[in-house]
Write an enzyme that holds these catalytic residues in place. Structure first.
Site, PDB file in Angstrom:
ATOM      1  N   CYS A 152     -26.283  14.328 -14.269  1.00 37.15           N
ATOM      2  CA  CYS A 152     -27.164  15.195 -13.492  1.00 37.15           C
ATOM      3  C   CYS A 152     -27.371  16.524 -14.223  1.00 37.15           C
ATOM      4  CB  CYS A 152     -26.637  15.369 -12.070  1.00 37.15           C
ATOM      5  SG  CYS A 152     -27.885  16.071 -10.949  1.00 37.15           S
ATOM      6  N   HIS A 162     -27.001   9.896 -10.273  1.00 37.64           N
ATOM      7  CA  HIS A 162     -25.581   9.982  -9.919  1.00 37.64           C
ATOM      8  C   HIS A 162     -24.973   8.584  -9.918  1.00 37.64           C
ATOM      9  CE1 HIS A 162     -25.505  14.225  -8.727  1.00 37.64           C
ATOM     10  NE2 HIS A 162     -26.741  14.014  -8.325  1.00 37.64           N
ATOM     11  N   GLU A 169     -21.952   7.819  -9.622  1.00 36.91           N
ATOM     12  CA  GLU A 169     -20.879   7.777  -8.628  1.00 36.91           C
ATOM     13  C   GLU A 169     -21.399   7.552  -7.218  1.00 36.91           C
ATOM     14  OE1 GLU A 169     -22.323  11.971  -8.470  1.00 36.91           O
ATOM     15  OE2 GLU A 169     -22.068  10.449 -10.027  1.00 36.91           O
TER      16      GLU A 169
END
Length: 213
Positions: free
Chosen positions: A77, A195, A197
């Site tokens: 990011c 992202h 995650e």
């Protein structure tokens, strides 16, 4: 294996810590130069303002440290944006691994909202489509068939107002208002604008692929 996460004044870092723990990895969250240099892998995630982040990094000389790291580094990011040369956000000079200018999305239609937020497809840029080349970061995820709208392209989660234009180092693209770099690679530096995650099984595989480099 020693995995370090760069600690600085950026949000969303703990979600990356938790993603690594789900893979059985206990990362070290640190701004200590020695620990970062000794790590086998370094992750550089975050959300926030580019100018404020660079002020924090420069005050601790972490910008120079990151630039000199030789092990695999993964910018996520804002981490991707800070590894570029310059950002329009705050007219900020960044770390400079990638010779690219980070730009703000400019809405073209009423339905174009900034920030870009939500799930989007990622695909191979055209040069890699022709070559049939898939970066190791996307092993088992992208292929020359992973074209936008093909039904083969994976979806990942984005939240951002600024983007990196498609360039020679782009290894995956997304399209919101215009095509842009969803992911980049140069030497030992790997990045993604989205992202991983927060991107389910696809994102988990991307993180695992980075750890396995």
């Amino acid at each position: 294996m020693q995995v370090a996460i760069v600690k600085y004044n950026a949000g969303n870092i703990y979600s990356v810590v938790n993603a690594l723990k789900r893979l059985g990895i206990e990362p070290t969250l640190t701004d200590d130069a020695e620990l970062l240099m000794k790590a086998d892998k370094v992750l550089f995630p975050g959300q926030g303002h580019a100018g404020e982040a660079m002020d924090y990094l420069r005050a601790r000389k972490l910008d120079l440290l990151i630039r000199d790291l030789k092990q695999p580094v993964f910018g996520i990011c804002v981490g991707q944006q800070l590894l570029c040369r310059h950002s329009e956000e705050g007219d900020t000079e960044c770390i400079g691994i990638f010779d690219a200018e980070v730009k703000r999305f400019q809405p073209q239609r009423h339905e174009d909202k900034v920030p870009c937020m939500g799930w989007q497809e990622i695909s191979l840029p055209q040069p890699l489509q022709k070559e049939g080349g898939v970066n190791p970061l996307y092993k088992g995820i992208l292929s020359p068939l992973s074209l936008e709208g093909s039904g083969e392209a994976p979806y990942v989660y984005f939240v951002h107002s600024y983007y990196v234009p498609v360039c020679n180092e782009t290894i995956a693209t997304a399209d919101y208002i215009l095509p842009y770099s969803a992911s980049m690679h140069k030497d030992n530096f790997y990045t993604c604008q989205f992202h991983p995650e927060k991107s389910g099984k696809v994102g988990e595989q991307i993180i695992k692929n980075f750890i396995d480099l």
